[in-house]
Design a protein around this motif. Structure first.
Motif, PDB file in Angstrom:
ATOM      1  N   SER A  63       0.841  -1.210   0.000  1.00  0.00           N
ATOM      2  CA  SER A  63       0.000   0.000   0.000  1.00  0.00           C
ATOM      3  C   SER A  63       0.873   1.255   0.000  1.00  0.00           C
ATOM      4  CB  SER A  63      -0.893   0.012   1.235  1.00  0.00           C
ATOM      5  OG  SER A  63      -0.095   0.106   2.397  1.00  0.00           O
ATOM      6  N   TYR A  64       2.177   1.078  -0.160  1.00  0.00           N
ATOM      7  CA  TYR A  64       3.123   2.203  -0.072  1.00  0.00           C
ATOM      8  C   TYR A  64       2.893   2.965   1.233  1.00  0.00           C
ATOM      9  CZ  TYR A  64       3.178   0.902  -4.935  1.00  0.00           C
ATOM     10  OH  TYR A  64       3.231   0.162  -6.088  1.00  0.00           O
ATOM     11  N   SER A  65       2.567   2.217   2.270  1.00  0.00           N
ATOM     12  CA  SER A  65       2.302   2.765   3.606  1.00  0.00           C
ATOM     13  C   SER A  65       1.203   3.821   3.618  1.00  0.00           C
ATOM     14  CB  SER A  65       3.575   3.349   4.221  1.00  0.00           C
ATOM     15  OG  SER A  65       4.498   2.314   4.434  1.00  0.00           O
ATOM     16  N   ASN A  66       0.285   3.707   2.702  1.00  0.00           N
ATOM     17  CA  ASN A  66      -0.853   4.629   2.730  1.00  0.00           C
ATOM     18  C   ASN A  66      -1.938   4.044   3.633  1.00  0.00           C
ATOM     19  OD1 ASN A  66      -3.323   5.961   2.145  1.00  0.00           O
ATOM     20  ND2 ASN A  66      -2.347   6.779   0.295  1.00  0.00           N
ATOM     21  N   LEU A  67      -2.016   4.589   4.837  1.00  0.00           N
ATOM     22  CA  LEU A  67      -2.892   4.007   5.853  1.00  0.00           C
ATOM     23  C   LEU A  67      -4.370   4.198   5.510  1.00  0.00           C
ATOM     24  CD1 LEU A  67      -0.908   5.042   9.060  1.00  0.00           C
ATOM     25  CD2 LEU A  67      -0.656   2.990   7.671  1.00  0.00           C
ATOM     26  N   ASP A  68      -4.682   5.328   4.914  1.00  0.00           N
ATOM     27  CA  ASP A  68      -6.084   5.575   4.547  1.00  0.00           C
ATOM     28  C   ASP A  68      -6.572   4.544   3.533  1.00  0.00           C
ATOM     29  OD1 ASP A  68      -6.279   7.699   6.196  1.00  0.00           O
ATOM     30  OD2 ASP A  68      -5.857   9.204   4.644  1.00  0.00           O
ATOM     31  N   ASP A  69      -5.699   4.245   2.564  1.00  0.00           N
ATOM     32  CA  ASP A  69      -6.080   3.260   1.554  1.00  0.00           C
ATOM     33  C   ASP A  69      -6.254   1.879   2.179  1.00  0.00           C
ATOM     34  OD1 ASP A  69      -6.194   5.118  -0.414  1.00  0.00           O
ATOM     35  OD2 ASP A  69      -4.285   4.603  -1.356  1.00  0.00           O
ATOM     36  N   LEU A  70      -5.378   1.553   3.129  1.00  0.00           N
ATOM     37  CA  LEU A  70      -5.507   0.256   3.794  1.00  0.00           C
ATOM     38  C   LEU A  70      -6.823   0.174   4.565  1.00  0.00           C
ATOM     39  CD1 LEU A  70      -1.944  -0.532   5.159  1.00  0.00           C
ATOM     40  CD2 LEU A  70      -3.296  -1.946   3.611  1.00  0.00           C
ATOM     41  N   LYS A  71      -7.137   1.264   5.208  1.00  0.00           N
ATOM     42  CA  LYS A  71      -8.369   1.286   5.992  1.00  0.00           C
ATOM     43  C   LYS A  71      -9.578   1.118   5.079  1.00  0.00           C
ATOM     44  CE  LYS A  71     -10.528   3.837   9.706  1.00  0.00           C
ATOM     45  NZ  LYS A  71     -10.543   5.057  10.494  1.00  0.00           N
ATOM     46  N   LYS A  72      -9.512   1.806   3.955  1.00  0.00           N
ATOM     47  CA  LYS A  72     -10.605   1.720   2.995  1.00  0.00           C
ATOM     48  C   LYS A  72     -10.737   0.283   2.484  1.00  0.00           C
ATOM     49  CE  LYS A  72     -12.457   4.205  -0.918  1.00  0.00           C
ATOM     50  NZ  LYS A  72     -12.101   4.897  -2.148  1.00  0.00           N
ATOM     51  N   ALA A  73      -9.592  -0.315   2.124  1.00  0.00           N
ATOM     52  CA  ALA A  73      -9.617  -1.690   1.613  1.00  0.00           C
ATOM     53  C   ALA A  73     -10.195  -2.631   2.657  1.00  0.00           C
ATOM     54  CB  ALA A  73      -8.212  -2.125   1.216  1.00  0.00           C
ATOM     55  N   SER A  74      -9.880  -2.365   3.927  1.00  0.00           N
ATOM     56  CA  SER A  74     -10.343  -3.266   4.984  1.00  0.00           C
ATOM     57  C   SER A  74     -11.857  -3.214   5.158  1.00  0.00           C
ATOM     58  CB  SER A  74      -9.653  -2.943   6.308  1.00  0.00           C
ATOM     59  OG  SER A  74     -10.219  -1.786   6.878  1.00  0.00           O
ATOM     60  N   SER A  75     -12.491  -2.189   4.622  1.00  0.00           N
ATOM     61  CA  SER A  75     -13.943  -2.147   4.741  1.00  0.00           C
ATOM     62  C   SER A  75     -14.603  -3.058   3.701  1.00  0.00           C
ATOM     63  CB  SER A  75     -14.449  -0.709   4.601  1.00  0.00           C
ATOM     64  OG  SER A  75     -14.197  -0.231   3.301  1.00  0.00           O
ATOM     65  N   TYR A  76     -13.809  -3.535   2.731  1.00  0.00           N
ATOM     66  CA  TYR A  76     -14.354  -4.454   1.724  1.00  0.00           C
ATOM     67  C   TYR A  76     -13.949  -5.887   1.975  1.00  0.00           C
ATOM     68  CZ  TYR A  76     -15.426  -0.291  -0.965  1.00  0.00           C
ATOM     69  OH  TYR A  76     -15.928   0.903  -1.364  1.00  0.00           O
ATOM     70  N   ILE A  77     -12.709  -6.018   2.493  1.00  0.00           N
ATOM     71  CA  ILE A  77     -12.166  -7.368   2.587  1.00  0.00           C
ATOM     72  C   ILE A  77     -11.247  -7.479   3.797  1.00  0.00           C
ATOM     73  CG2 ILE A  77     -10.181  -6.837   1.078  1.00  0.00           C
ATOM     74  CD1 ILE A  77     -10.804  -9.753  -0.081  1.00  0.00           C
ATOM     75  N   ASN A  78     -11.190  -8.681   4.342  1.00  0.00           N
ATOM     76  CA  ASN A  78     -10.266  -8.956   5.433  1.00  0.00           C
ATOM     77  C   ASN A  78      -8.842  -8.806   4.902  1.00  0.00           C
ATOM     78  OD1 ASN A  78      -8.485 -10.278   7.194  1.00  0.00           O
ATOM     79  ND2 ASN A  78     -10.169 -11.533   7.990  1.00  0.00           N
ATOM     80  N   LEU A  79      -8.066  -7.913   5.532  1.00  0.00           N
ATOM     81  CA  LEU A  79      -6.730  -7.612   5.010  1.00  0.00           C
ATOM     82  C   LEU A  79      -5.793  -8.818   5.074  1.00  0.00           C
ATOM     83  CD1 LEU A  79      -6.000  -3.996   6.285  1.00  0.00           C
ATOM     84  CD2 LEU A  79      -6.734  -4.724   4.019  1.00  0.00           C
TER      85      LEU A  79
END
Ligand code: ZN
Length: 480
Positions: A292-308
């Motif tokens: 995620s290139y350490s983009n925490l917002d993107d990770l958080k967003k992704a986690s709302s769709y799928i288990n990371l």
């Protein structure tokens, strides 16, 4: 410059200069072991300025080093210089922690280590030139360093004063004397903070590290984080952990993760991912940060769709999956109204699925755009107009606009399709009555006025076309 009374008084009371203690001089001696030379007197005859002994013959590593070698007696590696050497010196800063009137201060020294060619040894001049008082967050300078730049070794200290400018001199130092730091910090506001541990931990980051430590030490959580062995959190962002209360309230994760956090000296980003995954596995966490290139917002967003954790496992079987790509893919699915089933969320081949989604979304969106343009055509159809020579009509569809752009070599399709579809502007095509399929003039109308009119390749319209358009503007567009 205004200086608080408290600081003024402190400066007045603090000792102007102190004698160098024996321990301090020994400390410098240890460091100076690496500041020496091998003096080459003749062929294969070397004198060591550290131990004073002579080595003869080829030295131990002479094949490995061209200009450096190792003294046979003290085993230190030094640069080789010819015996006619006259001028040579080393210059470096050292720092020590001291206690003056119950304030912790950092004292900065410069060591000017000069080669004396008469005795072929190095001689030190050690002078104190700056002090930093973390509690006041002020830098003090003396006569040896009047502007915070050059340091004059032959000046006496007459006065200490607060330095207000940007100060470079003491931002870095070669080493800091920490031996009696526990003793020195007694009675100061840093008494309970394990400063020695922190500074040792930062040993590899000499630049600015003392400033950093003291700035961060002002947060209540700093002490707690250091004592908990969470150095990275303490040094990165103690302000984020100032929340009092339970472990969970402070760190956002359950207390049973503490051992894991401590073991890996977890960073803030890693903790953030741990909160999302709830899985104490450092490989998974680091992979997720990497993709995620350490983009925490993107990770958080992704986690709302799928288990990371599932996504991390999945990413290993895919080529070049990034969280950003993945979010684009999800976005495409949503725009097409595709239900996000597990199969859709984790397609067998991500690259293919992603590319397909890009194509499909383009088709879907173009169709939507086309529908809107058809609607617009219906609204504007009433403005159709013709005489015995020309006819003008609104653009009918997306393809109609594409065709016009192609014939006219203009940007009406690329730049105006969306604006037209969304009612931001109106697009008309003027054509010869006898050749209605052949483009002639592309017209933009905004607020009842012709804004642009161009023939092929954006060339100007002629007189006949202009008078037709003028009439149309007056009689039809502004008929009211
Ligand atoms: Zn030696």
């Amino acid at each position: 410059m205004y200086i608080k009374k408290e600081i003024r008084e402190f400066i007045e009371k603090m000792p102007r200069e102190t004698k160098l203690s024996k321990e301090w001089v020994n400390f410098i001696k240890q460091i100076d072991k690496s500041h020496n030379l091998l003096i080459e007197h003749g062929k294969e005859e070397y004198e060591c300025t550290n131990c004073g002994k002579y080595s003869y013959g080829k030295l131990l590593n002479s094949r490995n080093y061209r200009y450096h070698d190792i003294c046979r007696f003290c085993g230190k590696k030094y640069e080789i210089r010819r015996s006619n050497l006259k001028n040579y010196f080393f210059l470096y800063n050292l720092a020590m922690v001291d206690n003056m009137n119950n304030k912790l201060i950092i004292r900065y020294y410069e060591v000017y280590r000069r080669y004396n060619y008469k005795i072929r040894r190095f001689v030190n001049s050690i002078v104190e030139f700056a002090r930093y008082v973390p509690e006041f967050d002020v830098v003090l300078l003396n006569d040896r360093c009047p502007r915070g730049q050059n340091i004059y070794h032959d000046e006496k200290i007459k006065k200490w004063r607060v330095f207000g400018g940007k100060y470079y001199g003491n931002n870095s130092y070669k080493s800091i004397y920490l031996k009696d730091i526990d003793e020195k910090k007694k009675g100061t506001s840093y008494q309970y903070i394990p400063l020695g541990d922190v500074i040792n931990h930062l040993e590899n980051i000499k630049f600015d590290s003392l400033y950093r430590v003291f700035r961060l030490a002002k947060y209540n959580s700093f002490e707690l984080l250091i004592k908990a062995g969470l150095y990275n959190l303490a040094l990165e962002c103690p302000e984020r952990f100032n929340e009092n209360g339970s472990f969970e309230k402070r760190f956002g994760v359950c207390k049973h993760f503490y051992k894991f956090m401590q073991k890996h000296d977890i960073s803030y980003n890693e903790l953030f991912v741990l909160r999302l995954t709830q899985k104490p596995n450092i490989e998974i966490i680091r992979t997720l940060l990497r993709i995620s290139y350490s983009n925490l917002d993107d990770l958080k967003k992704a986690s709302s769709y799928i288990n990371l954790v599932d996504l991390e496992k999945y990413s290993k079987k895919q080529t070049r999956l990034s969280i950003q790509n993945y979010l684009d893919y999800i976005d495409n699915l949503e725009r097409m109204g595709v239900p996000l089933t597990k199969k859709k969320l984790l397609p067998e081949n991500f690259t293919i699925a992603h590319n397909e989604s890009v194509e499909k979304v383009k088709i879907v969106e173009n169709e939507l755009l086309n529908q809107k343009i058809i609607q617009r055509y219906k609204q504007l159809e009433k403005n159709k107009y013709k005489n015995d020579k020309f006819i003008i009509r609104p653009a009918k569809s997306l393809n109609d606009m594409k065709d016009e752009a192609k014939q006219q070599h203009n940007c009406v399709y690329t730049n105006y399709s969306e604006k037209y579809a969304n009612g931001k502007t109106d697009i008309y095509f003027l054509r010869k009555l006898k050749k209605p399929k052949e483009s002639l003039v592309t017209v933009e109308v905004l607020d009842g006025k012709i804004r642009q009119k161009y023939q092929k390749r954006n060339t100007a319209t002629n007189r006949n076309q202009n008078s037709f358009l003028k009439l149309w503007e007056k009689d039809i567009l502004n008929a009211a």
